[in-house]
Design a protein around this motif. Structure first.
Motif, mmCIF file in Angstrom:
data_model
loop_
_atom_site.group_PDB
_atom_site.id
_atom_site.type_symbol
_atom_site.label_atom_id
_atom_site.label_comp_id
_atom_site.label_asym_id
_atom_site.label_seq_id
_atom_site.Cartn_x
_atom_site.Cartn_y
_atom_site.Cartn_z
ATOM 1 N N ARG A 172 0.811 -1.220 0.000
ATOM 2 C CA ARG A 172 0.000 0.000 0.000
ATOM 3 C C ARG A 172 0.849 1.277 0.000
ATOM 4 O O ARG A 172 0.476 2.289 0.583
ATOM 5 N N GLU A 173 1.995 1.217 -0.646
ATOM 6 C CA GLU A 173 2.846 2.406 -0.806
ATOM 7 C C GLU A 173 2.718 2.858 -2.256
ATOM 8 O O GLU A 173 3.390 2.335 -3.147
ATOM 9 N N ASN A 174 1.841 3.784 -2.505
ATOM 10 C CA ASN A 174 1.588 4.241 -3.876
ATOM 11 C C ASN A 174 2.587 5.297 -4.340
ATOM 12 O O ASN A 174 2.995 5.324 -5.499
ATOM 13 N N ALA A 175 2.993 6.177 -3.414
ATOM 14 C CA ALA A 175 3.851 7.303 -3.797
ATOM 15 C C ALA A 175 5.335 6.991 -3.653
ATOM 16 O O ALA A 175 6.173 7.580 -4.340
ATOM 17 N N PHE A 176 5.669 6.067 -2.760
ATOM 18 C CA PHE A 176 7.084 5.801 -2.477
ATOM 19 C C PHE A 176 7.424 4.335 -2.739
ATOM 20 O O PHE A 176 6.587 3.447 -2.575
ATOM 21 N N GLN A 177 8.660 4.119 -3.130
ATOM 22 C CA GLN A 177 9.181 2.771 -3.323
ATOM 23 C C GLN A 177 10.303 2.536 -2.330
ATOM 24 O O GLN A 177 11.191 3.374 -2.185
ATOM 25 N N PHE A 178 10.263 1.393 -1.647
ATOM 26 C CA PHE A 178 11.265 1.070 -0.639
ATOM 27 C C PHE A 178 12.158 -0.069 -1.126
ATOM 28 O O PHE A 178 11.683 -1.028 -1.742
ATOM 29 N N VAL A 179 13.435 0.054 -0.820
ATOM 30 C CA VAL A 179 14.429 -0.954 -1.176
ATOM 31 C C VAL A 179 15.020 -1.509 0.116
ATOM 32 O O VAL A 179 15.278 -0.756 1.070
ATOM 33 N N ILE A 180 15.233 -2.804 0.145
ATOM 34 C CA ILE A 180 15.769 -3.452 1.345
ATOM 35 C C ILE A 180 17.293 -3.335 1.349
ATOM 36 O O ILE A 180 17.968 -3.795 0.419
ATOM 37 N N LEU A 181 17.823 -2.713 2.398
ATOM 38 C CA LEU A 181 19.272 -2.596 2.545
ATOM 39 C C LEU A 181 19.843 -3.748 3.359
ATOM 40 O O LEU A 181 20.883 -4.307 3.016
ATOM 41 N N GLU A 182 19.183 -4.093 4.454
ATOM 42 C CA GLU A 182 19.629 -5.181 5.316
ATOM 43 C C GLU A 182 18.414 -5.948 5.808
ATOM 44 O O GLU A 182 17.335 -5.384 5.960
ATOM 45 N N GLU A 183 18.598 -7.222 6.068
ATOM 46 C CA GLU A 183 17.559 -8.019 6.711
ATOM 47 C C GLU A 183 18.233 -9.126 7.515
ATOM 48 O O GLU A 183 19.223 -9.719 7.082
ATOM 49 N N HIS A 184 17.670 -9.380 8.703
ATOM 50 C CA HIS A 184 18.269 -10.341 9.629
ATOM 51 C C HIS A 184 17.177 -11.237 10.219
ATOM 52 O O HIS A 184 16.090 -10.756 10.557
ATOM 53 N N PHE A 185 17.488 -12.509 10.320
ATOM 54 C CA PHE A 185 16.593 -13.427 11.021
ATOM 55 C C PHE A 185 16.724 -13.165 12.523
ATOM 56 O O PHE A 185 17.826 -13.140 13.063
#
Length: 232
Positions: A172-185
């Motif tokens: 539900r982000e119509n105006a902005f796009q997000f990119v994943i920089l880091e992710e951790h379990f």
């Protein structure tokens, strides 16, 4: 009746099974399976942000199987929001895979309770059917641990192959796009791994319960009675 050694082993195995059940239940209800840092790419591109300025566009995200939250950073300060996976967000994810993860964990909880019950039965008495004895316990623990492994593997596939974090971040982000920089379990993921390990420990305990220790026999000295002994 089982011996004292077997009673102790099966009592310990029942405790391990119950702990595994609790671990899975806690992990399923906690929204901290994954955490990560998300970059508001649209906002950063609008102002041509350089490395020092990118901090203003880096937010955070966390989620579990049912709910989560994120902090959006698009240059105007952080905005916190919470979300639930069901019923709306799951339509944007790989629905089948996500539901399978939950089902695998539910089945693993069931077999953990079955293992718990049969371990208590073996600690109290010697069952007359093989499915209720050590062979059955090996089966229940193998199934419980196997389904946990399937759930953990499926979750890793959802994150790495189906880009689960990115899909959730852009929901539900119509105006902005997000990119994943880091992710951790996070801890809840590793709690499930610990649950699978607990069932492996149970298999080891059940194997130990089948060891037959040799009984120590004390030799009685033969008494030789002579005629002189009878006289006295």
């Amino acid at each position: 009746m089982p011996g004292c050694f077997k009673k102790t082993v099966f009592a310990l195995a029942s405790l391990v099974s119950f702990v595994s059940f609790v671990l899975i239940a806690v992990a399923m209800g906690t929204p901290k399976w994954m955490t990560g840092k998300i970059l508001c790419k649209t906002g950063a591109d609008l102002v041509n942000a350089t490395d020092p300025e990118l901090v203003k566009f880096i937010g955070e995200i966390y989620y579990g199987l049912f709910r989560g939250g994120k902090i959006r950073q698009c240059g105007l300060g952080g905005r916190r929001s919470k979300f639930t996976i069901f019923p709306h967000m799951v339509k944007k994810l790989n629905t089948g895979l996500h539901v399978m993860i939950i089902m695998f964990l539910c089945v693993a909880m069931f077999f953990s309770l079955v293992s718990f019950g049969f371990c208590i039965l073996n600690a109290i008495k010697v069952p007359y059917r093989a499915v209720k004895g050590p062979a059955g316990l090996c089966l229940w623990n193998f199934l419980a641990g196997g389904f946990v492994v399937l759930a953990v593997t499926s979750f890793m596939a959802a994150v790495k192959l189906h880009h689960l974090t990115e899909r959730i971040a852009n929901f539900r982000e119509n105006a902005f796009q997000f990119v994943i920089l880091e992710e951790h379990f996070e801890d809840c993921f590793w709690v499930c791994v610990a649950s699978a390990t607990a069932h492996a420990v149970n298999l080891l305990l059940i194997a130990i319960s089948g060891i037959h220790f040799p009984k120590i026999k004390t030799k009685t000295e033969e008494v030789n009675v002579t005629a002189e002994d009878i006289m006295y």
